[in-house]
Design an enzyme around this catalytic site. Structure first.
Site, mmCIF file in Angstrom:
data_model
loop_
_atom_site.group_PDB
_atom_site.id
_atom_site.type_symbol
_atom_site.label_atom_id
_atom_site.label_comp_id
_atom_site.label_asym_id
_atom_site.label_seq_id
_atom_site.Cartn_x
_atom_site.Cartn_y
_atom_site.Cartn_z
ATOM 1 N N ASP A 214 39.434 18.169 45.009
ATOM 2 C CA ASP A 214 40.033 17.041 44.981
ATOM 3 C C ASP A 214 41.384 17.113 44.312
ATOM 4 O O ASP A 214 41.789 18.024 43.386
ATOM 5 C CB ASP A 214 39.031 16.457 43.665
ATOM 6 C CG ASP A 214 39.531 14.833 43.291
ATOM 7 O OD1 ASP A 214 38.831 14.079 44.051
ATOM 8 O OD2 ASP A 214 40.093 14.511 42.490
ATOM 9 N N GLU A 257 40.347 11.203 48.129
ATOM 10 C CA GLU A 257 41.200 12.528 48.189
ATOM 11 C C GLU A 257 40.377 13.833 47.828
ATOM 12 O O GLU A 257 40.940 14.903 47.589
ATOM 13 C CB GLU A 257 42.323 12.457 46.988
ATOM 14 C CG GLU A 257 41.696 12.389 45.592
ATOM 15 C CD GLU A 257 41.439 10.781 45.225
ATOM 16 O OE1 GLU A 257 41.322 10.517 43.954
ATOM 17 O OE2 GLU A 257 40.986 10.008 45.961
#
Length: 756
Positions: A214, A257
């Site tokens: 992430d 993301e």
């Protein structure tokens, strides 16, 4: 001329075989299956010993065999032909059929490796798909069965056409399957495809590790630098992650993301090493001088789970602890280290307890390109509490702990409480299908929904289709419009578009970004826009940040655009940037928006026009012509249509609308109508458009409509009538729709000329 019965039978058999082969192309799921059917039918009509189909491999400069039947299948399939060599290469290069009576007498002939050099006759036909050569079909037989006649060559050519269609269709299916598995922005495998690959790796070996990665503080990039910069970071991150793994490993994007690495054969230690390499590779990227930081969570099978869902859940738990421990690190899953569900639930419960004060609502306008005004606003949720997360993460967490419906209902209530929405604009509320069906959301929505757009999100699974369909019928009956989000992103497929029948179709931002310079994106956009226009849906392009993209969208004739390039999300109620919005606006003349662009159309509209023409041709009076207004309104996706006959200096209503048939109005009292008749140019007025003619806007309000399109009906340069098309909602007619209205006006002109 009399056709001999034998020849007639032969032609009939050939036709039946061609029809069956064509139907096979439409129904077959594989290239081999379709080509096999073609070979079978051809053998029933033509004596041959061997058959081969080749495709062009331009990068390798080869003709690769993709299908073969006969005695030498293995040899043929293992022996590609260099481009430009042999009879097959000649036929492909010259786009011409070559009939070889005797291979020993043809200098260009070459022999397939491992087969005898016996004399044979053969026909080579280039395969043409959409005017390009994609390969060749070769049919062989021994000289004992003599060479191929001209009629036989013609028959092979017909079947070669089928083979070319089969090839092109199969490759398109493969391309679509690949698209469905890919993330539109980065080209990585998407969420669903990653699950499939992980399941396959577990079934194949059982030893596989996963790394969830992430990007830290990515929301700040989007909020401060814009989504275009955020997209560039995601694309660059995908490239860096590819560089950090082995050839057989998989890199995917789980959403937002968050990325995943699937590492077949790797244990937890090797996966940790890979995660560190991946984080180091990402740190080589900089955003405004700062390296891209990331957190990673690692889990490995079989120790940490033997099912894909369990393995990913444990890697996610490890990722959570990596972020909770300060970010910028890799954490390996440890049994018992799962983030307690009670903690996750308590965070959401605390949000819900605070009520609407826990939520900030910002709005982003959907800019109506014909006018440059804000046609509506999308309400966007912001949750400004610790721990800092994007709204998608909060909603995902809420659904995981069973409170997603309540959080979505709270966001809707917060958006509905914001006062003073500008007149003539709608409010779009995001809601997932599962939450829409819940009591929490149903109780939050008001009974009257006029001016409200229900924007459906989260399209991977729609659940009970019948229940959703019933809910949408109820919402529409209460005045709501329905929007479908992220069309073209992979999940929002045609089947869902057909099921939902959206009033507004929102194009995914990954399709829109860079559309001005990408022919394939434009082709897909045109296909989606064509689908929408055939159903009467308005099109909205999301994520517009580049004026070149905006101009391309104007040329594609969409209704709305939305993005940072037009207006950033802000507290109530932001207005579009005038300079950017002006890129698509129609010219103002006499208080009307006039469209000077032309578009083309066909299909269902053409059939409807034919039916309308028949109805108009049967008219015996001008009032019969006016009675066709209902069918005409349906053709153009209008809520109503009035036909006003020009009588000297007056307009007489000859269709049955809100006013009585036969009622007249002086033309001079309506300058905009006068202009349309004199100039012969259609124009429109939309409630909320400050440039609109005040008299026409007042008339719209009296009739209970929000949009009117005025179209002159002329014949022999004489103005005969005026068509007024109405919409209840304030949504401009696109240039495509205006062109269709012109076509329709010609039909009315031809009919009314008989009674003038």
């Amino acid at each position: 001329m009399t056709v001999p019965p034998a020849l007639e039978t032969e032609r009939g058999s050939a036709l039946e075989a061609l029809v069956d082969a064509a139907s096979g192309i439409l129904s077959a799921d594989s290239l081999d299956g379709t080509l096999g059917r073609i070979a079978h039918h051809l053998r029933a009509l033509l004596r041959y010993d061997d058959l081969a189909v080749y495709e062009i491999d331009e990068p390798a400069e080869l003709l690769r065999p993709v299908f073969a039947v006969g005695d030498w299948v293995a040899e043929v399939m293992s022996d590609p032909i260099p481009l430009g060599t042999g009879v097959t290469g000649w036929s492909v290069a010259h786009r011409r059929t070559r009939n070889v009576p005797n291979s020993h007498e043809e200098p260009l002939c070459n022999v397939v490796g491992g087969t005898p050099d016996d004399a044979e006759a053969f026909v080579c036909v280039p395969l043409l798909a959409q005017e390009r050569v994609v390969g060749a079909l070769n049919v062989y037989r021994s000289l004992e069965n003599e060479s191929f006649s001209a009629d036989e060559v013609e028959l092979v050519e017909r079947f070669a056409t089928m083979a070319a269609l089969a090839y092109d269709s199969a490759r398109q299916r493969e391309h679509l399957r690949e698209q469905v598995q890919r993330d539109g922005l980065t080209g990585l495998l998407n969420h669903r495809a990653c699950h499939e690959r992980l399941n396959a790796a577990l079934a194949d070996d059982g030893a596989v590790a996963v790394v969830l990665i992430d990007l830290d503080h990515f929301k700040v990039v989007n909020d401060t630098l814009g989504h275009a910069e955020g997209d560039r970071v995601l694309v660059a991150s995908a490239e860096r992650l590819r560089s950090a793994v082995r050839a057989g490993d998989v890199v995917g994007r789980m959403g937002g993301e968050e990325f995943v690495l699937i590492l077949p054969g790797a244990d937890a230690e090797a996966a940790e090493d890979c995660a560190e390499r991946a984080r180091a590779a990402l740190a080589e990227l900089t955003v405004h001088g700062r390296p891209v930081a990331a957190s990673a969570g690692v889990a490995a099978a079989p120790t940490d789970g033997t099912e894909a869902a369990v393995l990913l859940e444990n890697a996610d738990a490890a990722l959570y602890w990596a972020k909770r421990s300060g970010r910028g690190r890799t954490v390996r899953y440890v049994r018992g280290a799962v983030r307690p569900e009670s903690e996750q639930r308590n965070e959401i419960a605390a949000l819900l307890e605070r009520g609407t004060q826990a939520i900030d609502i910002v709005f982003q306008p959907l800019v109506e390109l014909a006018t440059g005004r804000a046609g509506g606003y999308e309400a966007l949720t912001r949750i400004d509490v610790e721990p800092r997360r994007g709204p998608d993460e909060w909603f995902a967490q809420a659904h995981r702990v069973g409170l997603g419906n309540e959080l979505e209902a709270l966001a809707i209530r917060a958006a509905l409480e914001v006062p003073d929405r500008p007149s003539g604009t709608f409010l779009a509320l995001n809601v997932s299908p599962r939450a829409l069906l819940s009591k929490a959301v149903q109780d939050t929505l008001p009974s009257g929904l006029t001016g409200i757009v229900i924007e459906l999100t989260e399209h991977e699974v729609f659940g009970d289709e019948d229940e959703l369909s019933r809910a949408l019928v109820n919402l529409r009956a209460r005045g709501a419009l329905i929007a479908l989000d992220d069309a073209g992103a992979g999940y929002a497929g045609l089947q869902q578009m057909i099921q939902i029948a959206p009033d507004i179709l929102k194009l995914d931002r990954t399709l829109v970004h860079g559309a001005h310079a990408d022919d394939s994106r434009q082709a897909l956009l045109e296909a989606l826009i064509g689908f929408a226009s055939s159903t009467g849906a308005a099109i909205c392009a999301e994520g517009v940040e580049d004026l070149d993209d905006l101009r391309a969208l104007v040329e594609l004739d969409i209704t709305y655009a939305q993005g940072y390039g037009l207006c950033r999300p802000a507290p109530a109620w932001p207005q579009p940037d005038p300079a950017a919005a002006a890129s698509g606006t129609s010219e103002i003349r006499a208080g009307l928006r006039v469209s000077m662009r032309t578009r083309s159309g066909a299909g269902a509209f053409a059939r409807g026009i034919a039916e309308l023409a028949e109805e108009l041709a049967a008219a015996e009076t001008a009032w019969d012509v006016g009675a066709a207004s209902t069918r005409a309104a349906q053709l153009l996706g209008a809520d109503d249509l009035a036909v006003l006959l020009v009588r000297a200096d007056q307009l007489e209503l000859i269709s049955d609308q809100y006013d009585e048939v036969g009622q007249c109005w002086p033309i001079e009292d309506y300058p905009a109508s006068r202009y349309v008749l004199d100039a012969g140019i259609p124009g429109q007025v939309i409630a909320g458009d400050a440039s609109g003619d005040p008299l026409e806007l007042a008339e719209l309000e009296r009739l209970g409509f929000a949009t009117a399109l005025l179209v002159p009906v002329t014949w022999g340069n004489r103005p005969l009538a005026l068509l007024e098309l109405y919409r209840v909602r304030a949504q401009a007619f696109t240039s495509h729709e205006v062109d269709r209205a012109r076509v329709l006006a010609q039909q009315f002109g031809a009919a009314l000329d008989r009674f003038s």
